[in-house]
Enzyme design. Structure first.
Site, PDB file in Angstrom:
ATOM      1  N   GLY A  45       0.851  -1.184   0.000  1.00  0.00           N
ATOM      2  CA  GLY A  45       0.000   0.000   0.000  1.00  0.00           C
ATOM      3  C   GLY A  45       0.883   1.228   0.000  1.00  0.00           C
ATOM      4  O   GLY A  45       2.021   1.186   0.489  1.00  0.00           O
TER       5      GLY A  45
ATOM      6  N   GLN B  60       2.968   9.993   1.399  1.00  0.00           N
ATOM      7  CA  GLN B  60       4.268   9.319   1.418  1.00  0.00           C
ATOM      8  C   GLN B  60       5.138   9.653   0.220  1.00  0.00           C
ATOM      9  O   GLN B  60       6.323   9.321   0.199  1.00  0.00           O
ATOM     10  CB  GLN B  60       4.077   7.798   1.480  1.00  0.00           C
TER      11      GLN B  60
ATOM     12  N   CYS C 294       5.864  -0.002   7.464  1.00  0.00           N
ATOM     13  CA  CYS C 294       5.490   1.149   6.650  1.00  0.00           C
ATOM     14  C   CYS C 294       6.695   1.568   5.823  1.00  0.00           C
ATOM     15  O   CYS C 294       7.800   1.656   6.360  1.00  0.00           O
ATOM     16  CB  CYS C 294       5.052   2.295   7.568  1.00  0.00           C
ATOM     17  N   LEU C 295       6.475   1.835   4.539  1.00  0.00           N
ATOM     18  CA  LEU C 295       7.594   2.213   3.672  1.00  0.00           C
ATOM     19  C   LEU C 295       8.261   3.509   4.131  1.00  0.00           C
ATOM     20  O   LEU C 295       9.425   3.726   3.840  1.00  0.00           O
ATOM     21  CB  LEU C 295       7.118   2.349   2.218  1.00  0.00           C
TER      22      LEU C 295
ATOM     23  N   HIS D 273      -4.494   1.047   7.462  1.00  0.00           N
ATOM     24  CA  HIS D 273      -3.144   1.624   7.565  1.00  0.00           C
ATOM     25  C   HIS D 273      -2.968   2.786   6.582  1.00  0.00           C
ATOM     26  O   HIS D 273      -2.502   3.869   6.953  1.00  0.00           O
ATOM     27  CB  HIS D 273      -2.098   0.524   7.309  1.00  0.00           C
ATOM     28  N   GLU D 274      -3.398   2.579   5.326  1.00  0.00           N
ATOM     29  CA  GLU D 274      -3.246   3.639   4.317  1.00  0.00           C
ATOM     30  C   GLU D 274      -4.179   4.804   4.617  1.00  0.00           C
ATOM     31  O   GLU D 274      -3.818   5.971   4.430  1.00  0.00           O
ATOM     32  CB  GLU D 274      -3.514   3.091   2.907  1.00  0.00           C
TER      33      GLU D 274
ATOM     34  N   HIS E  79      -2.786   7.195   6.927  1.00  0.00           N
ATOM     35  CA  HIS E  79      -1.822   8.117   6.308  1.00  0.00           C
ATOM     36  C   HIS E  79      -2.508   9.400   5.830  1.00  0.00           C
ATOM     37  O   HIS E  79      -1.962  10.493   5.985  1.00  0.00           O
ATOM     38  CB  HIS E  79      -1.122   7.464   5.114  1.00  0.00           C
TER      39      HIS E  79
HETATM   40 NI    NI Z   1       2.527   3.231   5.794  1.00  0.00          NI
END
Ligand code: NI
Length: 196
Positions: free
Chosen positions: A45, A50, A105-106, A147-148, A151
């Site tokens: 995701g 991000q 998380c990236l 989760h997304e 963000h």
């Molecule tokens: Ni994330």
């Protein structure tokens, strides 16, 4: 085009993101770039903040879970084709007993922690063609979406940890913001010292 992923510590990850309209410039290209960036980093995701854009847009590709033996056969089948774009999403409802899942998380490389969330969601969103959708999800797909979705609300999974866990990873998070982390995809670190 692969875009740099914004690391922990950048204020863009803390903004409540804004809705967009159909005429948002080069939206299709942006969505394509987000998928490409996510795949390059082996993510499942990616949310627009991000990559530095405080807009309510995220992409999800749950297909790597298609052969996850922890999932039922039915769920494997469902996730094996689950790839979606969420525009201007609004979670309308969350229900059920919270369950733990080890999230990463990236934007926060090398940190993985168990996070508790409710298993069922109802979400309203626009797809990439700005068609209105209202759907229910559960399990791993709901988890990725939650989760997304966080963000675009300016929330990170590390916010949901216990005070003790937060204290334990504090130094690690500071290091990430400074770029003191080994990562094999392109990132932008807010507190990195400028190279001479
Ligand atoms: Ni994330």
């Amino acid at each position: 085009m692969i875009l740099p992923i914004i690391a922990y510590g950048d204020p863009v990850l803390r903004k409540e993101a804004e809705e967009i309209t159909k005429d948002y410039p080069q939206l299709n290209e942006l969505i394509e770039n987000m998928f490409e960036t996510m795949y390059e980093a082996r993510g499942i995701g990616l949310a627009a903040p991000q990559i530095g854009l405080p807009i309510r847009l995220f992409v999800v590709d749950a297909t790597p879970f298609g052969d996850d033996e922890d999932l039922s056969e039915e769920e494997q089948k469902f996730v094996s084709t689950f790839k979606k774009v969420f525009v201007n999403a609004k979670i309308l409802e969350e229900s059920g007993d919270e369950w733990a899942f080890n999230e990463g998380c990236l934007s926060i490389p090398d940190v993985r922690e168990d996070v508790f969330r409710q298993p069922n969601i109802v979400i309203e969103y626009l797809d990439e063609n700005f068609r209105k959708q209202k759907e229910s999800f559960n399990g791993i797909v709901a988890r990725i979406i939650q989760h997304e979705y966080d963000h675009i609300e300016g929330i990170l999974f590390t916010d949901k940890l216990s005070p003790l866990k937060k204290r334990l990873i504090k130094g690690k998070l500071e290091n990430i913001s400074k770029g003191k982390v080994s990562v094999d995809y392109r990132m932008k670190f807010p507190n990195a010292k400028k190279k001479r």
